[in-house]
Design an enzyme around this catalytic site. Structure first.
Site, PDB file in Angstrom:
ATOM      1  CB  SER A 213      -0.951   0.001   1.194  1.00 27.43           C
ATOM      2  OG  SER A 213      -0.255  -0.160   2.394  1.00 27.43           O
ATOM      3  CG  HIS A 241      -3.926  -1.050  -2.071  1.00 26.01           C
ATOM      4  ND1 HIS A 241      -4.357   0.253  -2.020  1.00 26.01           N
ATOM      5  CD2 HIS A 241      -3.602  -1.382  -0.797  1.00 26.01           C
ATOM      6  CE1 HIS A 241      -4.293   0.696  -0.785  1.00 26.01           C
ATOM      7  NE2 HIS A 241      -3.838  -0.280  -0.013  1.00 26.01           N
ATOM      8  CE  LYS A 272      -7.379  -0.029   0.659  1.00 25.73           C
ATOM      9  NZ  LYS A 272      -7.484   1.116   1.567  1.00 25.73           N
TER      10      LYS A 272
HETATM   11  N1  PMP Z   1      -5.139  -4.211   3.757  1.00 23.15           N
HETATM   12  C1  PMP Z   1      -4.501  -3.247   3.076  1.00 23.15           C
HETATM   13  C2  PMP Z   1      -3.313  -3.623   2.237  1.00 23.15           C
HETATM   14  C3  PMP Z   1      -4.942  -1.932   3.143  1.00 23.15           C
HETATM   15  O1  PMP Z   1      -4.301  -0.971   2.481  1.00 23.15           O
HETATM   16  C4  PMP Z   1      -6.069  -1.620   3.930  1.00 23.15           C
HETATM   17  C5  PMP Z   1      -6.632  -0.220   4.026  1.00 23.15           C
HETATM   18  N2  PMP Z   1      -5.743   0.798   4.078  1.00 23.15           N
HETATM   19  C6  PMP Z   1      -6.684  -2.653   4.631  1.00 23.15           C
HETATM   20  C7  PMP Z   1      -6.206  -3.940   4.509  1.00 23.15           C
HETATM   21  C8  PMP Z   1      -7.850  -2.382   5.526  1.00 23.15           C
HETATM   22  O2  PMP Z   1      -9.001  -2.171   4.779  1.00 23.15           O
HETATM   23  P1  PMP Z   1     -10.230  -1.345   5.357  1.00 23.15           P
HETATM   24  O3  PMP Z   1     -10.011   0.083   4.982  1.00 23.15           O
HETATM   25  O4  PMP Z   1     -11.405  -1.933   4.662  1.00 23.15           O
HETATM   26  O5  PMP Z   1     -10.280  -1.571   6.824  1.00 23.15           O
END
Ligand code: PMP
Length: 424
Positions: A213, A241, A272
């Site tokens: 991310s 992502h 996302k």
């Molecule tokens: N995994 C990854 C790689 C993420 O980037 C994110 C969110 N930033 C999440 C899990 C968590 O997802 P959520 O926003 O639905 O809690």
């Protein structure tokens, strides 16, 4: 890279956490202290705020798919994960509104008891089909999905193997799991192999992000799939992502590499590409049935609101009907990777619509963020512990709906700010 992205106690953070009494190590019983001392000692926040450089919790007053209005001033948003540009699509908005009319604003309970609707189950069927798995299970967030899945599956005699740059929710899922957590340097699959070879664990689970991310690089899934087979491990990919972005139909990293059968658990978020909130895991039916009755973050937390479910269903329809959206997000990603690199910026190992601009120093990153903001570009300032120390960066991410004019404007502002601050 030597440090975890999610080292919550990293001393190199711009906002370091003071050492708490319970971290002082062995020795005589610690003198009693006020639990709130750590909060009082957290003065760095006020210092950065006083400099006018604080880049977090900025209140947005209005938004479109690629613009935001902050303090009455509009800017181009390059700091969200709205990859398919669907958050303001009239079809998605109408679906969410209709669901409120049909079901009200919330389920006011867990799916396990009163909070399951046929919308939740429709998403599960659609996602099982999209990902090529037997079944799927919807959670209230992606974060909760990782907490619930990892902690339910990794028992006392098992071990979980994670990349040091895996998302915080993977790290926290491991903390909740009874088994051992084994970490390997980002992308260092020789180290992963050595650790798998020496492991005495019963069951083994490898967990990697499909797209990292803060880096925007894609995991080397073919090699990891080989290690999974060689060491009889199970493999989970956090595709937060990648869903909607990677693969011929947007099914994510496994589809991108043609390795759907080798990924045992495909985990994703709706926050996302699917312009909503919620998360899911897709896997074989028996595993989903087990998780349904053992994942505590599912059972003991209220379910996704129906409006959020309806938005996801509308996004899945659009993903299937409008493949050009995926092509556009890749076109925009390529334009920005090339554009920022040709200006002389360090975009790390970006291979996706996540394009970081590595600055290094925390304060310089905050200053850079502030000047972008003042010039109408809203990006994200990211410092340790979210990235390794001394690799602070401006994280940008692109959407299918950014126009060429907006992207040229962003490049122009980056060029001016980068030159002004001596970064390029
Ligand atoms: N995994 C990854 C790689 C993420 O980037 C994110 C969110 N930033 C999440 C899990 C968590 O997802 P959520 O926003 O639905 O809690």
């Amino acid at each position: 890279m030597k440090s975890s992205a999610q080292h919550a106690s990293s001393p190199a953070s711009a906002f370091p956490r003071p050492r708490a009494a319970d971290e002082a190590g062995p020795g005589p019983v610690a003198r009693s202290t006020d639990l709130f001392d750590k909060a009082r000692q957290f003065t760095r926040l006020r210092e950065v705020q006083a400099m006018g450089l604080y880049p977090y919790f900025v209140p947005v007053h209005a938004s479109g798919s690629t613009e935001v209005v902050i303090n009455g001033k509009s800017g181009v948003m390059v700091g969200s994960n709205n990859y398919l540009g669907l958050s303001h699509d009239p079809r998605v908005v109408a679906a969410a509104q209709q669901a409120i009319a049909d079901y009200g604003t919330a389920c006011t309970g867990s799916r396990f008891l009163n909070g399951n609707t046929e919308l939740h189950e429709r998403i599960e069927h659609r996602l099982a089909r999209l990902t090529g798995k037997e079944a799927a299970l919807v959670f209230s967030t992606g974060f909760q999905t990782n907490l619930g899945v990892i902690s339910a599956l990794v028992g006392r005699d098992d071990a979980v193997f994670i990349d040091k740059l895996d998302h915080a929710s993977v790290v926290d899922g491991c903390r909740l799991a009874a088994g051992e957590t084994v970490r390997f340097r980002h992308g260092d699959l020789d180290e992963l192999e050595a650790k798998l070879r020496h492991s005495r664990a019963g069951g083994k689970l490898i967990v990697v992000d499909g797209v990292f991310s803060m880096e925007g690089d894609i995991v080397d899934l073919p090699r990891i799939a080989e290690l999974r087979a060689k060491y009889d491990a199970r493999l989970a990919v956090d595709d937060a992502h990648a869903i909607g972005v990677l693969g011929a139909t947007g099914a994510g990293t496994a589809e991108h590499f043609g390795l759907t059968g080798e990924v045992d658990l495909i985990i994703g978020t709706f926050s996302k590409s699917f312009a909503s909130i919620g998360g899911f895991v897709a896997a074989e039916q028996v595993v989903i049935d087990y998780l349904k009755h053992h994942a505590r973050s599912l059972i003991f937390s209220a379910s996704m609101p129906p409006s959020a479910c309806a938005a996801v269903l509308a996004c899945i329809d659009i993903l299937e009907q409008e493949p050009d959206r995926r092509l556009n997000v890749w076109k925009n990603a390529a334009r920005m990777q090339e554009g920022l690199q040709s200006l002389g910026f360090d975009t790390g190992g970006s291979q996706t619509p996540i394009v970081p601009v590595v600055i290094g120093d925390d304060l310089l990153t905050f200053e850079f963020w502030r000047q972008l903001y003042d010039n109408g570009v809203f990006a994200n300032a990211v410092v340790a512990p979210a990235v390794p120390p001394h690799e602070s960066r401006i994280r940008t991410s692109y959407s299918a709906t950014h126009t060429p004019e907006q992207l040229d404007f962003v490049l122009d502002v980056f060029a001016r700010v980068g030159k002004g601050l001596g970064v390029i």
